[in-house]
Design a protein around this motif. Sequence first.
Motif, PDB file in Angstrom:
ATOM      1  N   MET A 135     -12.289   8.554 -14.010  1.00 14.73           N
ATOM      2  CA  MET A 135     -12.540   8.622 -12.565  1.00 14.73           C
ATOM      3  C   MET A 135     -12.128  10.002 -12.060  1.00 14.73           C
ATOM      4  O   MET A 135     -10.997  10.445 -12.284  1.00 14.73           O
ATOM      5  N   ASN A 136     -13.037  10.695 -11.380  1.00 18.32           N
ATOM      6  CA  ASN A 136     -12.705  12.022 -10.879  1.00 18.32           C
ATOM      7  C   ASN A 136     -11.838  11.936  -9.621  1.00 18.32           C
ATOM      8  O   ASN A 136     -11.689  10.871  -9.016  1.00 18.32           O
ATOM      9  N   ASP A 137     -11.280  13.094  -9.225  1.00 20.00           N
ATOM     10  CA  ASP A 137     -10.351  13.118  -8.095  1.00 20.00           C
ATOM     11  C   ASP A 137     -11.023  12.702  -6.794  1.00 20.00           C
ATOM     12  O   ASP A 137     -10.416  12.023  -5.953  1.00 20.00           O
ATOM     13  N   GLU A 138     -12.265  13.094  -6.595  1.00 22.17           N
ATOM     14  CA  GLU A 138     -12.973  12.754  -5.350  1.00 22.17           C
ATOM     15  C   GLU A 138     -13.144  11.241  -5.209  1.00 22.17           C
ATOM     16  O   GLU A 138     -12.902  10.671  -4.139  1.00 22.17           O
ATOM     17  N   LEU A 139     -13.552  10.597  -6.297  1.00 19.38           N
ATOM     18  CA  LEU A 139     -13.723   9.147  -6.255  1.00 19.38           C
ATOM     19  C   LEU A 139     -12.377   8.450  -6.073  1.00 19.38           C
ATOM     20  O   LEU A 139     -12.266   7.475  -5.328  1.00 19.38           O
ATOM     21  N   ARG A 140     -11.356   8.958  -6.729  1.00 23.18           N
ATOM     22  CA  ARG A 140     -10.033   8.346  -6.602  1.00 23.18           C
ATOM     23  C   ARG A 140      -9.554   8.394  -5.151  1.00 23.18           C
ATOM     24  O   ARG A 140      -8.993   7.422  -4.637  1.00 23.18           O
ATOM     25  N   GLU A 141      -9.773   9.552  -4.495  1.00 27.17           N
ATOM     26  CA  GLU A 141      -9.366   9.663  -3.091  1.00 27.17           C
ATOM     27  C   GLU A 141     -10.126   8.656  -2.227  1.00 27.17           C
ATOM     28  O   GLU A 141      -9.558   8.058  -1.308  1.00 27.17           O
ATOM     29  N   ARG A 142     -11.405   8.470  -2.542  1.00 28.08           N
ATOM     30  CA  ARG A 142     -12.198   7.498  -1.777  1.00 28.08           C
ATOM     31  C   ARG A 142     -11.698   6.076  -2.012  1.00 28.08           C
ATOM     32  O   ARG A 142     -11.602   5.284  -1.074  1.00 28.08           O
ATOM     33  N   VAL A 143     -11.364   5.760  -3.240  1.00 30.45           N
ATOM     34  CA  VAL A 143     -10.812   4.433  -3.545  1.00 30.45           C
ATOM     35  C   VAL A 143      -9.522   4.211  -2.775  1.00 30.45           C
ATOM     36  O   VAL A 143      -9.294   3.148  -2.178  1.00 30.45           O
ATOM     37  N   GLU A 144      -8.652   5.225  -2.768  1.00 30.89           N
ATOM     38  CA  GLU A 144      -7.373   5.094  -2.060  1.00 30.89           C
ATOM     39  C   GLU A 144      -7.594   4.906  -0.562  1.00 30.89           C
ATOM     40  O   GLU A 144      -6.905   4.106   0.088  1.00 30.89           O
ATOM     41  N   ARG A 145      -8.553   5.677  -0.019  1.00 34.20           N
ATOM     42  CA  ARG A 145      -8.823   5.569   1.416  1.00 34.20           C
ATOM     43  C   ARG A 145      -9.363   4.176   1.769  1.00 34.20           C
ATOM     44  O   ARG A 145      -8.927   3.560   2.739  1.00 34.20           O
ATOM     45  N   GLU A 146     -10.310   3.675   0.993  1.00 37.28           N
ATOM     46  CA  GLU A 146     -10.865   2.349   1.249  1.00 37.28           C
ATOM     47  C   GLU A 146      -9.820   1.250   1.019  1.00 37.28           C
ATOM     48  O   GLU A 146      -9.754   0.270   1.750  1.00 37.28           O
ATOM     49  N   ALA A 147      -8.993   1.451  -0.015  1.00 38.99           N
ATOM     50  CA  ALA A 147      -7.941   0.470  -0.288  1.00 38.99           C
ATOM     51  C   ALA A 147      -6.933   0.424   0.863  1.00 38.99           C
ATOM     52  O   ALA A 147      -6.455  -0.650   1.262  1.00 38.99           O
ATOM     53  N   GLU A 148      -6.630   1.597   1.405  1.00 34.17           N
ATOM     54  CA  GLU A 148      -5.709   1.646   2.542  1.00 34.17           C
ATOM     55  C   GLU A 148      -6.290   0.891   3.735  1.00 34.17           C
ATOM     56  O   GLU A 148      -5.598   0.097   4.385  1.00 34.17           O
ATOM     57  N   LYS A 149      -7.572   1.106   4.009  1.00 29.33           N
ATOM     58  CA  LYS A 149      -8.190   0.411   5.136  1.00 29.33           C
ATOM     59  C   LYS A 149      -8.167  -1.096   4.932  1.00 29.33           C
ATOM     60  O   LYS A 149      -7.780  -1.860   5.836  1.00 29.33           O
ATOM     61  N   HIS A 150      -8.564  -1.545   3.764  1.00 28.87           N
ATOM     62  CA  HIS A 150      -8.616  -2.986   3.512  1.00 28.87           C
ATOM     63  C   HIS A 150      -7.221  -3.602   3.468  1.00 28.87           C
ATOM     64  O   HIS A 150      -7.032  -4.752   3.899  1.00 28.87           O
ATOM     65  N   ALA A 151      -6.251  -2.857   2.952  1.00 36.00           N
ATOM     66  CA  ALA A 151      -4.876  -3.362   2.950  1.00 36.00           C
ATOM     67  C   ALA A 151      -4.370  -3.535   4.378  1.00 36.00           C
ATOM     68  O   ALA A 151      -3.735  -4.545   4.716  1.00 36.00           O
ATOM     69  N   LEU A 152      -4.664  -2.576   5.227  1.00 39.20           N
ATOM     70  CA  LEU A 152      -4.219  -2.662   6.616  1.00 39.20           C
ATOM     71  C   LEU A 152      -4.958  -3.768   7.364  1.00 39.20           C
ATOM     72  O   LEU A 152      -4.364  -4.486   8.182  1.00 39.20           O
ATOM     73  N   LEU A 153      -6.245  -3.919   7.102  1.00 38.18           N
ATOM     74  CA  LEU A 153      -7.002  -5.013   7.726  1.00 38.18           C
ATOM     75  C   LEU A 153      -6.392  -6.354   7.356  1.00 38.18           C
ATOM     76  O   LEU A 153      -6.201  -7.236   8.208  1.00 38.18           O
ATOM     77  N   ASN A 154      -6.071  -6.530   6.084  1.00 38.07           N
ATOM     78  CA  ASN A 154      -5.480  -7.779   5.620  1.00 38.07           C
ATOM     79  C   ASN A 154      -4.108  -8.011   6.243  1.00 38.07           C
ATOM     80  O   ASN A 154      -3.789  -9.120   6.703  1.00 38.07           O
ATOM     81  N   ALA A 155      -3.286  -6.956   6.286  1.00 37.31           N
ATOM     82  CA  ALA A 155      -1.918  -7.093   6.801  1.00 37.31           C
ATOM     83  C   ALA A 155      -1.906  -7.365   8.303  1.00 37.31           C
ATOM     84  O   ALA A 155      -1.167  -8.226   8.790  1.00 37.31           O
ATOM     85  N   VAL A 156      -2.730  -6.639   9.057  1.00 36.04           N
ATOM     86  CA  VAL A 156      -2.744  -6.797  10.516  1.00 36.04           C
ATOM     87  C   VAL A 156      -3.345  -8.137  10.915  1.00 36.04           C
ATOM     88  O   VAL A 156      -2.845  -8.821  11.811  1.00 36.04           O
ATOM     89  N   LYS A 157      -4.411  -8.529  10.240  1.00 37.66           N
ATOM     90  CA  LYS A 157      -5.052  -9.794  10.592  1.00 37.66           C
ATOM     91  C   LYS A 157      -4.111 -10.959  10.398  1.00 37.66           C
ATOM     92  O   LYS A 157      -4.071 -11.898  11.203  1.00 37.66           O
ATOM     93  N   HIS A 158      -3.327 -10.946   9.323  1.00 33.63           N
ATOM     94  CA  HIS A 158      -2.441 -12.069   9.005  1.00 33.63           C
ATOM     95  C   HIS A 158      -1.000 -11.817   9.422  1.00 33.63           C
ATOM     96  O   HIS A 158      -0.133 -12.669   9.180  1.00 33.63           O
TER      97      HIS A 158
END
Length: 588
Positions: A1-24
């Motif tokens: 996995m290249n650095d650009e894709l990894r950064e995108r994964v981290e960014r999307e993971a952060e969003k989904h983690a926050l959505l899950n945490a805030v919703k519940h």
Amino acid sequence: MNDELRERVEREAEKHALLNAVKHESDADVGAIMGPLMGDNPDFREHGDEIPGIVGGVVGRMNDLSYADKRARLEELAPKELAEIEAEEEEDEYDLPDLPNAAEPSSASPDSQARQDADADDEIRMRCAPNPNGPWHVGHARMPAVIGTYRERYDGWFCVRFDDTDPETKRPDLEAYDAILEDLDYLGFDPDATYRASDRLETYYDHARDLIEMGGAYTCSCSGEEFSELKNSGEACPHREKDEATVLEEFEGMIDGEYTSGEMVLRVKTDIEHKNPALRDWVAFRMIDTPHPREEASEYRCWPMLDFQSGVDDHLLEITHIIRGIDLQDSAKRQRFVYDYFDWEYPEVIHWGHVQLDDYDVKMSTSTISELIDDGELDGWDDPRAPTLKSLRRRGIRGEAIVEAMTGLGTSTTDVDLAMSSIYANNRDLIDEETDRRFLVRDGNQIPLGGSPPEVGTPPLHPNHDERGVREIPVGDSVMLEPEDLPEREERIWLKGLGCFQFTRDVLQYTGEDIEVVREGDVDVVHWVPADERVPVRMRTMEGDVRGHAEPGVGDLESDEMVQFERVGFARIDRHDEEETVTYYAHP
């Protein structure tokens, strides 16, 4: 996995983690966000082996933030999604409709001077009026759940008033008074006051005397059949025109116990030609020869009917809103006659339909449950087969889960169906993250081990919380497996927390292969317990008792602790007997 894709994964993971945490309003759950994350980003799938590790690190960092910081960060990353959550929160905050003619609750603190100085006439006052003939079944929870929720919404007041003025037909159970208050506490509500109607007989007598002096009531010695014929034909009872002095004298005779059951009643004068015969000159007081079970009330023989007693109490307790079943519509109409005589203002009334419950073979009826207990068909009110709050509590289901399900039914006048699965889902949301995992094997088969496997199995205490560590399970020479998990000849299985085994010559041979065999989809993961150090378990369920064996650590758990038996379901540790551990099954 290249650095650009990894950064995108981290960014999307952060969003989904926050959505899950805030919703519940809790920590983010790795398992819960993987599906949405991969669904929104299908190009991540080819990197499925690497994604979980990245997501786990992001989730750990997000869970270190405070709830306020999580919400603020989500507003930066995904303001639209946060707005949708806030809209859902606003909608979910009040599953119940607004009370009619109720002032909006003050935003001030209940302890503030502004609240103390508020006009008492604006206070929402409600009552929960149980008949104490037994502990509550599940359907009873709807009333306190709704009333308690309204009390919190409007910063109001509610009481428990035991309507126990029928010592014969609906005879009170002396243990039920405390049992019902315990059930109320289990649901999470503390009444502002508690009353027993059987303590208030003199109050009802005084109001009856006043009503008689107004010409609004008369004593009647007609038999039930005689009055029924007169009533149905719209004819007045011959006793209806008695003078007030005679009526008062005979009513005092009722109070003094000079009449026997059925010999004399006191009727409220209504409209003898009313279009609804049930409202014509209804009975307010009757004679009952059976003594009340409470010693304080055992000498009384003249008892008010519920419509009179409840109507008087609702006025004296300044009740503003009444919630009652649709089948009690006539009660409000009867009581209005009394209110009109006294020039009282009648409370707002909400009528609702009945709750019908699935999943139980036992009828949701206090009398039916009581009979089954007396006959020995149920062990008690907390038998897992009984549709009672005491049963749910013993099974480890939280009162909050029941309240949420009940308020979600609203206040419709039609009968409503309540699926126990909705209560289970609510409870699962409450306990899943905090409940550790254990192994339980039902009807197990003992299988020898070969090939020098590890001496100790180390499955995690919780799959989403590595920080909690692992359970150390001594392996020994053989394990117990559930029958359906027994592999075919030469088939491999993965014993969770232990490793890969191949079933050869009636022995599970340790192969030493790593977890990749599971990820490739060729090997099933199963739970197990060591045959030498297993803990005998009796799990009480709605279908009857289930016996099995658990991993040794279960024998050290405290009573009342919840566990999730992997691939079986959640259960509450009830007690450790000499020969077995007894648990109560909650739900999948």
